[in-house]
Scaffold this active site. Structure first.
Site, mmCIF file in Angstrom:
data_model
loop_
_atom_site.group_PDB
_atom_site.id
_atom_site.type_symbol
_atom_site.label_atom_id
_atom_site.label_comp_id
_atom_site.label_asym_id
_atom_site.label_seq_id
_atom_site.Cartn_x
_atom_site.Cartn_y
_atom_site.Cartn_z
ATOM 1 N N ARG A 231 24.547 5.087 -67.031
ATOM 2 C CA ARG A 231 23.847 6.383 -66.441
ATOM 3 C C ARG A 231 23.906 6.380 -64.777
ATOM 4 N NH1 ARG A 231 18.093 5.371 -63.958
ATOM 5 N NH2 ARG A 231 17.114 7.222 -63.741
ATOM 6 N N ALA B 251 20.301 11.625 -47.562
ATOM 7 C CA ALA B 251 21.504 11.018 -47.078
ATOM 8 C C ALA B 251 22.272 12.146 -46.785
ATOM 9 C CB ALA B 251 21.933 10.181 -48.491
ATOM 10 N N SER C 59 12.900 3.469 -66.279
ATOM 11 C CA SER C 59 12.424 4.717 -65.118
ATOM 12 C C SER C 59 11.669 5.610 -65.771
ATOM 13 C CB SER C 59 13.811 5.320 -64.371
ATOM 14 O OG SER C 59 14.794 4.429 -64.122
ATOM 15 N N CYS D 168 20.353 1.503 -58.652
ATOM 16 C CA CYS D 168 20.135 0.455 -58.260
ATOM 17 C C CYS D 168 19.472 -0.533 -59.704
ATOM 18 C CB CYS D 168 18.822 0.156 -57.282
ATOM 19 S SG CYS D 168 17.666 1.283 -57.369
ATOM 20 N N TRP E 165 21.584 8.784 -51.644
ATOM 21 C CA TRP E 165 22.541 10.010 -52.178
ATOM 22 C C TRP E 165 22.668 10.014 -53.852
ATOM 23 C CZ3 TRP E 165 26.072 7.301 -54.896
ATOM 24 C CH2 TRP E 165 26.332 6.030 -54.712
ATOM 25 N N ASN E 166 22.247 8.740 -54.292
ATOM 26 C CA ASN E 166 22.660 8.802 -55.864
ATOM 27 C C ASN E 166 21.635 9.573 -56.781
ATOM 28 O OD1 ASN E 166 20.219 6.951 -55.319
ATOM 29 N ND2 ASN E 166 21.131 5.478 -56.746
ATOM 30 N N ARG F 272 10.007 11.642 -55.573
ATOM 31 C CA ARG F 272 9.200 10.311 -55.749
ATOM 32 C C ARG F 272 8.575 9.583 -54.579
ATOM 33 N NH1 ARG F 272 12.314 5.622 -59.071
ATOM 34 N NH2 ARG F 272 13.023 4.619 -57.373
ATOM 35 N N LYS G 52 14.374 12.235 -44.513
ATOM 36 C CA LYS G 52 15.571 12.182 -44.101
ATOM 37 C C LYS G 52 16.478 11.916 -45.579
ATOM 38 C CE LYS G 52 18.138 8.987 -42.981
ATOM 39 N NZ LYS G 52 19.465 9.523 -43.650
ATOM 40 N N GLU H 68 12.642 0.191 -51.430
ATOM 41 C CA GLU H 68 13.109 0.128 -52.654
ATOM 42 C C GLU H 68 14.454 -0.374 -52.568
ATOM 43 O OE1 GLU H 68 11.373 0.226 -55.554
ATOM 44 O OE2 GLU H 68 9.754 1.244 -54.925
ATOM 45 N N GLU I 298 25.895 -6.367 -56.055
ATOM 46 C CA GLU I 298 25.620 -4.897 -56.654
ATOM 47 C C GLU I 298 26.804 -4.168 -56.812
ATOM 48 O OE1 GLU I 298 22.860 -2.566 -54.720
ATOM 49 O OE2 GLU I 298 21.871 -1.924 -56.515
ATOM 50 N N GLY J 293 17.429 2.261 -50.809
ATOM 51 C CA GLY J 293 18.644 2.012 -50.283
ATOM 52 C C GLY J 293 19.133 0.613 -50.454
HETATM 53 C C1 SIN Z 1 17.594 4.209 -57.829
HETATM 54 O O1 SIN Z 1 18.856 3.647 -58.286
HETATM 55 O O2 SIN Z 1 17.356 3.914 -56.814
HETATM 56 C C2 SIN Z 1 16.662 4.772 -58.724
HETATM 57 C C3 SIN Z 1 17.042 4.839 -59.903
HETATM 58 C C4 SIN Z 1 15.853 5.271 -61.017
HETATM 59 O O3 SIN Z 1 14.845 5.867 -60.315
HETATM 60 O O4 SIN Z 1 16.042 5.313 -62.227
#
Ligand code: SIN
Length: 491
Positions: free
Chosen positions: A287, A185, A450, A293, A159-160, A168, A183, A259, A390, A237
Site C-alpha cells: 500500500r 510537505a 487505518s 509508517c 508527503w506520503n 486527519r 504546513k 505520529e 524504517e 513524520g
Molecule cells: C502514515 O504513513 O503516516 C499514515 C498511514 C495511514 O494513515 O494509514
C-alpha cells in the site's frame, strides 16, 4: 503531460493561504514541485518564510476567539460540506496526488475516500464534545468539567498521504473550535492548497485555516513554536524530526501530538490461513508503495511455513506493475525522490552484505523517475540493519521464528511501537499477543488497520497521542474544572 493534467495544474492555487486570502510570499520566493515519475516540473508554489509564518499566526490568533464561540453544529456543518465537496471533486484530488506524490490513481482514489472520511467523522464528533457534572466525595462541592479548544494549532503534514494526513489534523481542529496553520510537505503542497480552496468554499471563515508551504521548515516553524499565541503542535513524520520538534515545543509547553516512525512486524504463525496471510502481506507491504509508517517492515514467519509463505509472497510481488501512476496498468508508482530511493537501495545492499538472498527485485531500473521494484529478501539475519530501520519502500525482508515467545521477543526488539500485524487462526493466541506486543495498533488477520473511526497512533518512539476515533478530537481540547460550592451544605 496530458491536457487534463495541465488544466488541473492550472486550476490549483499556488499562493500562501493566509487570513482567507491567497497571496505570494512576502519575499516573492517560489519553489518547484516535481513529478516523481518523470522528474518534470509540475508547478511553482509560493515559498513561505518566517514573516509569512508569523502573518499566518496573526490571522489564526485573531480568528480564534470568534471561532471558539461558534456552535458545534455550525462547525459540524462546515465539515460536512467539505466532505461533500472533496467527494464530488474526488477525481481532481486523486489525479493531483498521483502527479505530485506518484502513487497509482487507484491508490489516490482510495486516499481521497480515506481522507474525506476524516471530514465526515469529525463533522459527527463536533456536536458530541462532552463534559461532566459530579458531586465531590465529601458532598460539599459540585464538580463541573468542561472542554474548550486548545487554541491556534500548528499542523505539520508529510508527503506520503497529502490529503489524508491534512484532513486527519485539520478536521478535528475545526470540530474542536481551534484555528490552525497547516504546513504541508514541500514535496507535495498542491493537494493541501486545493484542500484549502475547498475549505473556503465549504464556509470556513477567514483565518481559521491557513496554509503555508515552505522549503525552510525550521525557519518558519521555529519562531512559531516560540510564540505564546501558538498552543498546539501536531506533527506526522520521522522520529528524528519529531524529537527535535518536541524539544522546541517545550519552550512554551505546547500540547503535542506526534505520529512518528514505525517498524511494523508482520507475524505469521503455523496455524495461519496462508492465502489470507499472503494477501494481507501484499497490502501491508505495498500500500502506498511501502511509503507508509504503518507499512510492514519485517516479516517474521514460523519456521515450518516460511518456505511456502516466501514462495507465494514472491509470486504476489511479481504481479505488481511499476509505471507512472496515471498509467492504467500501474499498480506501483515511483518512490518520492532520489534520496528515498537511494536509502532503500542502500538498505537492500547492506542486508545482502549481511547474508540475505534477493528472491525478486533488488535492482534499480533504468529510465526516468524514482522507481524501485517490489523486492523480497529471504534468510535475513535477525541483527540485519534492514530489520531495525524504517525502509519506506517496497522491500519485504523475511526472517523466521521457532515459537511464540521468540516471535514476541523479535517483534518487540525495536524502539518503535506503531503497529503489528498477526496472522493466526487461534483466538487465544491473538488475545495473548494483544497483551504481549508493544504496539499502539494491532491488525489480526488483516494487513490494514487505518480507519478514521479508530485511534491511530503508537507507543515508544512511534509517537504521542492519537488521531481519528473518539480520541482524535481530544487532542485539540483543553479541560477546565469548575468547583461549585453546594449552597445547601453548611460549612
Ligand atoms: C502514515 O504513513 O503516516 C499514515 C498511514 C495511514 O494513515 O494509514
Amino acid at each position: 503531460m496530458s491536457e487534463i493534467e495541465q488544466s488541473l495544474l492550472g486550476s490549483v492555487p499556488r499562493g500562501l493561504f493566509i487570513g482567507g486570502e491567497w497571496r505570494p510570499a512576502e519575499s516573492g520566493a517560489e519553489f518547484v514541485v516535481h513529478d516523481p515519475a518523470t522528474g518534470a516540473e509540475l508547478a511553482r508554489v509560493a515559498d513561505a518564510a518566517r514573516v509569512d509564518g508569523l502573518a499566518a499566526l496573526d490571522a489564526a490568533s485573531d480568528a480564534q476567539p470568534k471561532w471558539a464561540a461558534t456552535s458545534p453544529r455550525e462547525r459540524s456543518e462546515i465539515l460536512r460540506r467539505a466532505f461533500e465537496i472533496v467527494t464530488a471533486r474526488a477525481e481532481e484530488f486523486a489525479l493531483l496526488m498521483t502527479l505530485e506524490m506518484g502513487k497509482p490513481l487507484a491508490e489516490s482514489r482510495a486516499e481521497v475516500a480515506y481522507g474525506a472520511e476524516f471530514l465526515r467523522w469529525f463533522a459527527e464528533e463536533a456536536p458530541r464534545i462532552a463534559g461532566r457534572y459530579a458531586t465531590a466525595p465529601d458532598g460539599r462541592n459540585r464538580l463541573l468539567v468542561r472542554k474548550r479548544p486548545v487554541g491556534p494549532s500548528l499542523l505539520i503534514t508529510p508527503w506520503n498521504f497529502p490529503l489524508a494526513m491534512a484532513t486527519r489534523k485539520v478536521a478535528p481542529a475545526i470540530a474542536a473550535g481551534c484555528t490552525s496553520l497547516l504546513k504541508p510537505a514541500a514535496l507535495t503542497p498542491l493537494t493541501a492548497l486545493l484542500f484549502a480552496q475547498v475549505l473556503q468554499e465549504a464556509g470556513v471563515p477567514a483565518g481559521v485555516v491557513n496554509v503555508i508551504p515552505t522549503t525552510d521548515p525550521g525557519g518558519v516553524t521555529g519562531p512559531l513554536l516560540l510564540d505564546p499565541r501558538l498552543r498546539k503542535l501536531s506533527f506526522t513524520g520521522s522520529t528524528e524530526v519529531g524529537q527535535r520538534l518536541i524539544a522546541d515545543a517545550s519552550a512554551q509547553v505546547l500540547r503535542v501530538s506526534m505520529e512518528l516512525g514505525g517498524n511494523a512486524p508482520f507475524l505469521i504463525f503455523e496455524d495461519a490461513d496462508l492465502d489470507a496471510a499472503v494477501e494481507g502481506a501484499l497490502v501491508a507491504k505495498l500500500r502506498n508503495g511501502g511509503e507508509a509508517c504503518v507499512a510492514a517492515n519485517r516479516f517474521l514467519v514460523a519456521e515450518s511455513i516460511a518456505a511456502d509463505f516466501t514462495a507465494r509472497l514472491v509470486e504476489g510481488m511479481r504481479r505488481y506493475v511499476s509505471a507512472r501512476g496515471t498509467d492504467p496498468t500501474s499498480t506501483i508508482g515511483p518512490l518520492i525522490d532520489e534520496k528515498t530511493r537511494a536509502k532503500v537501495a542502500e538498505l537492500v545492499a547492506s542486508a545482502v552484505g549481511e547474508g540475505a538472498k534477493v528472491l525478486t527485485g533488488g535492482e534499480i531500473p533504468s529510465g526516468p523517475g524514482y522507481f524501485y521494484p517490489p523486492t523480497v529478501l529471504a534468510e535475513v539475519p535477525p541483527h540485519a540493519r534492514i530489520l531495525t530501520e524504517e525502509i519506506f519502500g517496497p522491500v519485504a525482508p523475511i526472517t523466521t521464528f521457532r515459537d511464540e515467545d521468540e516471535a514476541v521477543r523479535l517483534a518487540n526488539a525495536s524502539e518503535y511501537g506503531l503497529v503489528c500485524f498477526v496472522y493466526t487462526t487461534d483466538l487465544n493466541r491473538a488475545l495473548r499477543l494483544s497483551e504481549s506486543l508493544e504496539t499502539g495498533m494491532l491488525g489480526v488477520n488483516t494487513g490494514m488497520v487505518s480507519n478514521p473511526a479508530a485511534p491511530f497512533g503508537g507507543v515508544k518512539q512511534s509517537g504521542l497521542g492519537r488521531e481519528g476515533g473518539a480520541e482524535g478530537i481530544e487532542e485539540y481540547l483543553e479541560t477546565t474544572y469548575i468547583g461549585i460550592a453546594d449552597p445547601m451544605v453548611r460549612l
